[in-house]
Design a protein around this motif. Structure first.
Motif, PDB file in Angstrom:
ATOM      1  N   ASN A   1       0.879  -1.420  -0.032  1.00  0.00           N
ATOM      2  CA  ASN A   1       0.083  -0.014  -0.122  1.00  0.00           C
ATOM      3  C   ASN A   1       0.964   1.228  -0.038  1.00  0.00           C
ATOM      4  O   ASN A   1       0.643   2.182  -0.874  1.00  0.00           O
ATOM      5  CB  ASN A   1      -1.009   0.036   1.256  1.00  0.00           C
ATOM      6  CG  ASN A   1      -1.984   1.176   1.134  1.00  0.00           C
ATOM      7  OD1 ASN A   1      -2.365   1.565   0.019  1.00  0.00           O
ATOM      8  ND2 ASN A   1      -2.456   1.742   2.197  1.00  0.00           N
TER       9      ASN A   1
ATOM     10  N   ASP B   1      -5.609  -8.938  -9.232  1.00  0.00           N
ATOM     11  CA  ASP B   1      -6.953  -8.585  -9.254  1.00  0.00           C
ATOM     12  C   ASP B   1      -7.050  -6.901  -8.903  1.00  0.00           C
ATOM     13  O   ASP B   1      -7.072  -6.804  -7.728  1.00  0.00           O
ATOM     14  CB  ASP B   1      -7.674  -9.265  -8.296  1.00  0.00           C
ATOM     15  CG  ASP B   1      -9.429  -9.197  -8.510  1.00  0.00           C
ATOM     16  OD1 ASP B   1      -9.870  -8.570  -9.084  1.00  0.00           O
ATOM     17  OD2 ASP B   1      -9.991 -10.062  -7.831  1.00  0.00           O
TER      18      ASP B   1
ATOM     19  N   ALA C   1      -9.695  -4.802  -9.498  1.00  0.00           N
ATOM     20  CA  ALA C   1     -10.896  -4.510  -8.878  1.00  0.00           C
ATOM     21  C   ALA C   1     -10.859  -4.697  -7.346  1.00  0.00           C
ATOM     22  O   ALA C   1     -11.247  -3.969  -6.715  1.00  0.00           O
ATOM     23  CB  ALA C   1     -12.070  -5.137  -9.527  1.00  0.00           C
ATOM     24  N   ASN C   2     -10.238  -6.000  -6.998  1.00  0.00           N
ATOM     25  CA  ASN C   2     -10.357  -6.401  -5.513  1.00  0.00           C
ATOM     26  C   ASN C   2      -9.347  -5.359  -4.705  1.00  0.00           C
ATOM     27  O   ASN C   2      -9.863  -5.032  -3.834  1.00  0.00           O
ATOM     28  CB  ASN C   2      -9.930  -7.786  -5.485  1.00  0.00           C
ATOM     29  CG  ASN C   2      -9.767  -8.179  -4.210  1.00  0.00           C
ATOM     30  OD1 ASN C   2     -10.910  -7.961  -3.286  1.00  0.00           O
ATOM     31  ND2 ASN C   2      -8.749  -8.695  -3.571  1.00  0.00           N
TER      32      ASN C   2
ATOM     33  N   THR D   1      -8.523  -2.396  -5.415  1.00  0.00           N
ATOM     34  CA  THR D   1      -9.300  -1.084  -5.491  1.00  0.00           C
ATOM     35  C   THR D   1     -10.184  -0.842  -4.426  1.00  0.00           C
ATOM     36  O   THR D   1     -10.340   0.121  -3.684  1.00  0.00           O
ATOM     37  CB  THR D   1      -9.920  -0.644  -6.625  1.00  0.00           C
ATOM     38  OG1 THR D   1      -9.004  -0.813  -7.929  1.00  0.00           O
ATOM     39  CG2 THR D   1     -10.468   0.825  -6.984  1.00  0.00           C
ATOM     40  N   ARG D   2     -11.076  -1.891  -4.401  1.00  0.00           N
ATOM     41  CA  ARG D   2     -12.118  -1.830  -3.164  1.00  0.00           C
ATOM     42  C   ARG D   2     -11.383  -2.011  -1.833  1.00  0.00           C
ATOM     43  O   ARG D   2     -11.739  -1.275  -0.964  1.00  0.00           O
ATOM     44  CB  ARG D   2     -13.013  -3.202  -3.304  1.00  0.00           C
ATOM     45  CG  ARG D   2     -14.150  -3.163  -4.310  1.00  0.00           C
ATOM     46  CD  ARG D   2     -15.098  -4.337  -4.359  1.00  0.00           C
ATOM     47  NE  ARG D   2     -14.550  -5.331  -4.303  1.00  0.00           N
ATOM     48  CZ  ARG D   2     -14.386  -6.278  -5.499  1.00  0.00           C
ATOM     49  NH1 ARG D   2     -14.664  -5.813  -6.682  1.00  0.00           N
ATOM     50  NH2 ARG D   2     -13.701  -7.496  -5.354  1.00  0.00           N
ATOM     51  N   LYS D   3     -10.217  -2.768  -1.517  1.00  0.00           N
ATOM     52  CA  LYS D   3      -9.513  -2.675  -0.323  1.00  0.00           C
ATOM     53  C   LYS D   3      -8.832  -1.305  -0.238  1.00  0.00           C
ATOM     54  O   LYS D   3      -8.866  -0.949   1.033  1.00  0.00           O
ATOM     55  CB  LYS D   3      -8.418  -3.817  -0.533  1.00  0.00           C
ATOM     56  CG  LYS D   3      -7.940  -4.322   1.070  1.00  0.00           C
ATOM     57  CD  LYS D   3      -7.090  -5.280   1.036  1.00  0.00           C
ATOM     58  CE  LYS D   3      -6.534  -5.719   2.173  1.00  0.00           C
ATOM     59  NZ  LYS D   3      -5.607  -6.847   2.139  1.00  0.00           N
TER      60      LYS D   3
ATOM     61  N   LYS E   1      -9.973   1.531  -1.247  1.00  0.00           N
ATOM     62  CA  LYS E   1     -10.866   2.552  -0.689  1.00  0.00           C
ATOM     63  C   LYS E   1     -11.500   2.169   0.702  1.00  0.00           C
ATOM     64  O   LYS E   1     -11.680   3.255   1.476  1.00  0.00           O
ATOM     65  CB  LYS E   1     -11.955   2.665  -1.800  1.00  0.00           C
ATOM     66  CG  LYS E   1     -13.062   3.572  -1.411  1.00  0.00           C
ATOM     67  CD  LYS E   1     -14.204   3.489  -2.633  1.00  0.00           C
ATOM     68  CE  LYS E   1     -15.434   4.609  -2.210  1.00  0.00           C
ATOM     69  NZ  LYS E   1     -16.477   4.632  -3.195  1.00  0.00           N
ATOM     70  N   LYS E   2     -11.506   1.186   1.201  1.00  0.00           N
ATOM     71  CA  LYS E   2     -12.027   0.769   2.423  1.00  0.00           C
ATOM     72  C   LYS E   2     -10.884   1.268   3.485  1.00  0.00           C
ATOM     73  O   LYS E   2     -11.166   1.833   4.438  1.00  0.00           O
ATOM     74  CB  LYS E   2     -12.157  -0.816   2.470  1.00  0.00           C
ATOM     75  CG  LYS E   2     -12.516  -1.332   4.012  1.00  0.00           C
ATOM     76  CD  LYS E   2     -12.709  -2.780   4.018  1.00  0.00           C
ATOM     77  CE  LYS E   2     -13.511  -3.117   5.327  1.00  0.00           C
ATOM     78  NZ  LYS E   2     -13.537  -4.470   5.431  1.00  0.00           N
ATOM     79  N   GLU E   3      -9.680   1.071   3.142  1.00  0.00           N
ATOM     80  CA  GLU E   3      -8.654   1.409   4.096  1.00  0.00           C
ATOM     81  C   GLU E   3      -8.357   2.866   4.122  1.00  0.00           C
ATOM     82  O   GLU E   3      -8.005   3.667   5.078  1.00  0.00           O
ATOM     83  CB  GLU E   3      -7.133   0.647   3.683  1.00  0.00           C
ATOM     84  CG  GLU E   3      -7.087  -0.613   3.859  1.00  0.00           C
ATOM     85  CD  GLU E   3      -7.120  -0.956   5.256  1.00  0.00           C
ATOM     86  OE1 GLU E   3      -6.393  -0.443   6.105  1.00  0.00           O
ATOM     87  OE2 GLU E   3      -7.673  -2.237   5.595  1.00  0.00           O
TER      88      GLU E   3
ATOM     89  N   THR F   1     -10.715   6.610  -3.572  1.00  0.00           N
ATOM     90  CA  THR F   1     -10.306   5.780  -4.718  1.00  0.00           C
ATOM     91  C   THR F   1      -8.843   5.997  -4.850  1.00  0.00           C
ATOM     92  O   THR F   1      -8.563   7.187  -4.736  1.00  0.00           O
ATOM     93  CB  THR F   1     -11.508   5.929  -5.710  1.00  0.00           C
ATOM     94  OG1 THR F   1     -11.243   7.156  -6.540  1.00  0.00           O
ATOM     95  CG2 THR F   1     -12.663   5.388  -5.447  1.00  0.00           C
TER      96      THR F   1
END
Length: 692
Positions: A640, A665, A667-668, A670-672, A674-676, A680
């Motif tokens: 990260n 992956d 997409a996966n 990107t989702r993680k 954004k969550k952290e 985005t």
């Protein structure tokens, strides 16, 4: 500085002060107490704090607090200095000494001196820091005799010309003017400042690079002024201070009991509790009790999440015989749901040497370790733990106290264990079984015997051996039993000084009871000496000439036994230190490997475990204990940080950066992300480039 460096080095390699230890309810208290012992060892330390990068917690002898709370309340540090201190805590790679400005009500200059060292010492891959805070008054006490009763000023600057401490008798000089003089040549010289002549003495230390400067009015060397007026003022000030303190003391005595309770509860409060003003003692006590109840519930949740790691640590303590308080051990057994059937115990040691690793995969070993986590059979129940240093797993087995024949119950359990192991292994691991002992404090004796059985099995080519079935290889009329010798050797190899001394005492008692000639006794004594020398060489420990000479010059059996007992203590301490050193080396090697491979798509827990010939479960537990993070969390943090760096410093497409840091992956990821981070990747790039 040497004293603080030695303390920092000891803290860096103290296994009781790892990030994992501070997260555990049982061990965190011991870790805080250990920090307090280091502070007591130095007379100049005002504050001692431990920080691990990426966390928002600072640890001190007083407990744990958040970084912001510590900086705002502990020393009331200026905001500009707070940012400076945070940056150094996160990025320090070498020892530094610098002042930190504090807030002051009367606008007078006030600061503390910070000694900061990276963790671990002398390593570019630091993951934390230890800081010592020293008040300026500590330096004033050490330099108060420099000026004596002369008027003048004493200054201490670090290598960056930052003022660390000053001591003044009389009128102070302009700081910037003095700083310029400190940067110049050393020696003795005169200079006129504000129409007054001053004599300066400047010395620069070769070791610390600090500069010490003393300034005195030159006229003082030709006469002294009377100090009567100053003496009277001091006496009157002391009388006034004593009167004020007496008045305050009498006032506090009126509500001391309630105040004591409030302070006692406040000292145990979490630093995260919201601050309120205008609270009386009763309100404070009520809020403290509520907060303690909430903290207790949170600790229960954390302990439940970390139960597997605590369980393994407790089982290892039982194997080592490191039981200080029986009641605490019993409480932990209940909390961890370890339900021993009774008070009779024995150890089954399953060795993977030359068995599993040569013929089968590490996956088979994982299945075996999962099987050994808990095993029950009739009157027996066993709990297993992996022994990475011995390439084995130990099963602590207890049986019901009302078992008619403990030996038969032991044999039935072992036979069932062998049947279970055959399901996971084509080639049976070696199994060593220690004697049955009564009492949890005797588990380490059975563990030593099980190790000795493994060594004996290497000679007998059998995959299961009971310590009780070991027979002497010498059938002569006089000699000591080989099982005592095997138990003695294994206790030395394990670093267990208690069992080693007990077994040595048994061997010598056997020698004293034999009706052997003096010559035969000396031969047996030299056999014991030869056994110790041979095994110390196998351990890589070389005894000095003086120690060997002392062994051979014994005058009696008592003399030799006394000498060996002293030697055994030193050998076992060396073995324990080497185990700790091995852990530090393993930690550094694993972290270095992850830093070098975190961009690889193949990097994973199982892959890394196979690289270092460890089980995945042990590697996961080891990472959590040493860094405070799981393997996945640690790798994610590295990836990260690299992803954010490339987002802000390069123009590469987001997909290309994701693939470059080891993710397939997109997409996966990107989702993680954004969550952290809360935004985005595209928004993060835009926001940070605009701010830059």
């Amino acid at each position: 500085m040497k004293e603080l460096k030695n303390l920092a080095t000891r803290i860096s390699f103290d296994h009781r002060l790892t990030p994992y230890m501070f997260t555990q309810p049982y061990s965190s208290k011991l870790a805080i107490e250990q920090l307090g012992s280091y502070k007591v060892n130095s007379s100049i330390i005002n504050g001692l704090y431990l920080y691990y990068q990426g966390e928002n917690q600072i640890y001190s002898p007083r407990g744990t607090s958040s970084v912001d709370t510590f900086l705002n309340t502990a020393y009331r540090i200026k905001e500009s200095e707070m940012n400076k201190l945070k940056e150094k805590m996160e990025a320090i790679t070498k020892p530094e000494v610098f002042p930190i400005e504090l807030l002051s009500k009367n606008n007078r200059r006030n600061h503390i001196i910070t000694y900061m060292y990276p963790i671990p010492m002398n390593n570019t891959l630091s993951y934390g820091s230890v800081a010592f805070f020293v008040k300026e008054s500590a330096f004033k006490k050490m330099t108060q005799n420099v000026l004596s009763d002369f008027k003048g000023n004493m200054y201490i600057f670090n290598e960056k010309s930052e003022l660390l401490a000053s001591n003044s008798n009389g009128e102070k000089l302009e700081l910037e003017e003095v700083r310029k003089l400190a940067r110049g040549e050393t020696g003795v010289f005169n200079k006129t400042i504000d129409k007054e002549n001053y004599s300066f003495v400047t010395v620069r230390s070769d070791s610390s690079k600090w500069t010490f400067l003393t300034a005195m009015p030159t006229a003082q060397f030709y006469g002294r002024m009377s100090s009567l007026k100053l003496t009277i003022i001091i006496i009157l000030s002391i009388i006034a201070i004593v009167g004020i303190l007496t008045t305050i003391y009498m006032s506090f005595q009126q509500y001391k009991p309630i105040k004591s309770i409030a302070l006692a509860l406040k000292s145990k409060q979490s630093e995260q509790m919201p601050k309120r003003i205008n609270k009386n003692e009763l309100e404070s006590i009520r809020e403290s009790i509520e907060l303690i109840h909430e903290d207790s519930e949170q600790l229960q949740k954390k302990m439940k999440a970390h139960r597997p790691f605590i369980k393994d640590q407790l089982l290892l303590l039982l194997l080592k015989g490191d039981i200080k308080k029986q009641t605490e051990i019993n409480d932990l057994l209940v909390d961890l749901k370890i339900d021993f059937n009774g008070d009779r115990f024995f150890i089954s040691l399953i060795s993977f040497k030359d068995r599993i690793e040569e013929h089968e995969s590490l996956q088979s070993r994982e299945k075996i370790l999962s099987l050994l986590a808990k095993m029950t059979y009739k009157d027996c129940v066993g709990y297993g733990v992996e022994l990475i240093h011995d390439n084995a797993a130990a099963l602590i087995v207890s049986m019901k106290d009302n078992s008619k024949d403990p030996i038969v119950a032991q044999q039935n359990f072992v036979e069932n264990l062998k049947q279970q192991l055959r399901q996971y292994s084509k080639v049976m691991p070696t199994i060593g079984i220690g004697k049955v002992y009564e009492g949890i404090g005797w588990i380490n004796r059975s563990f030593i015997e099980a190790n000795a059985s493994i060594e004996y099995d290497l000679l007998n080519k059998d995959n299961t051996i009971y310590f009780e079935n070991m027979t002497p290889s010498n059938e002569g009329l006089f000699w000591y039993p080989i099982d005592d010798q095997a138990k003695f050797i294994q206790s030395v190899k394990q670093g267990d000084a208690v069992v080693a001394r007990e077994t040595l005492n048994t061997i010598f008692s056997n020698l004293k009871e034999q009706n052997a000639s003096t010559y035969m006794l000396r031969c047996m004594c030299f056999d014991i000496i030869n056994t110790i020398l041979k095994n110390t060489l196998e351990l890589g420990i070389n005894l000095g000439t003086v120690q060997v000479k002392r062994l051979t010059e014994f005058k009696s059996l008592e003399d030799l036994e006394h000498t060996l007992n002293i030697l055994l203590t030193d050998i076992c301490e060396e073995v324990e230190e080497r185990k700790e050193s091995h852990n530090s080396m393993l930690r550094d090697n694993i972290l270095e490997y992850i830093h070098g491979q975190y961009k690889s798509h193949e990097l994973g827990l199982e892959h890394t475990a196979e690289k270092f010939q460890l089980s995945a479960s042990y590697l996961s537990r080891f990472m959590k204990e040493q860094t405070g993070k799981t393997f996945t969390q640690f790798v994610w943090q590295l990836r990260n940080e690299e992803f954010k760096r490339q987002l802000t410093e390069t123009g590469k497409p987001i997909k290309e950066i994701v693939l470059d840091i080891g993710y397939v992956d997109v997409a996966n990821f990107t989702r993680k992300f954004k969550k952290e981070e809360g935004v985005t990747p595209g928004q993060y790039r835009k926001n940070n480039r605009n701010s830059a």
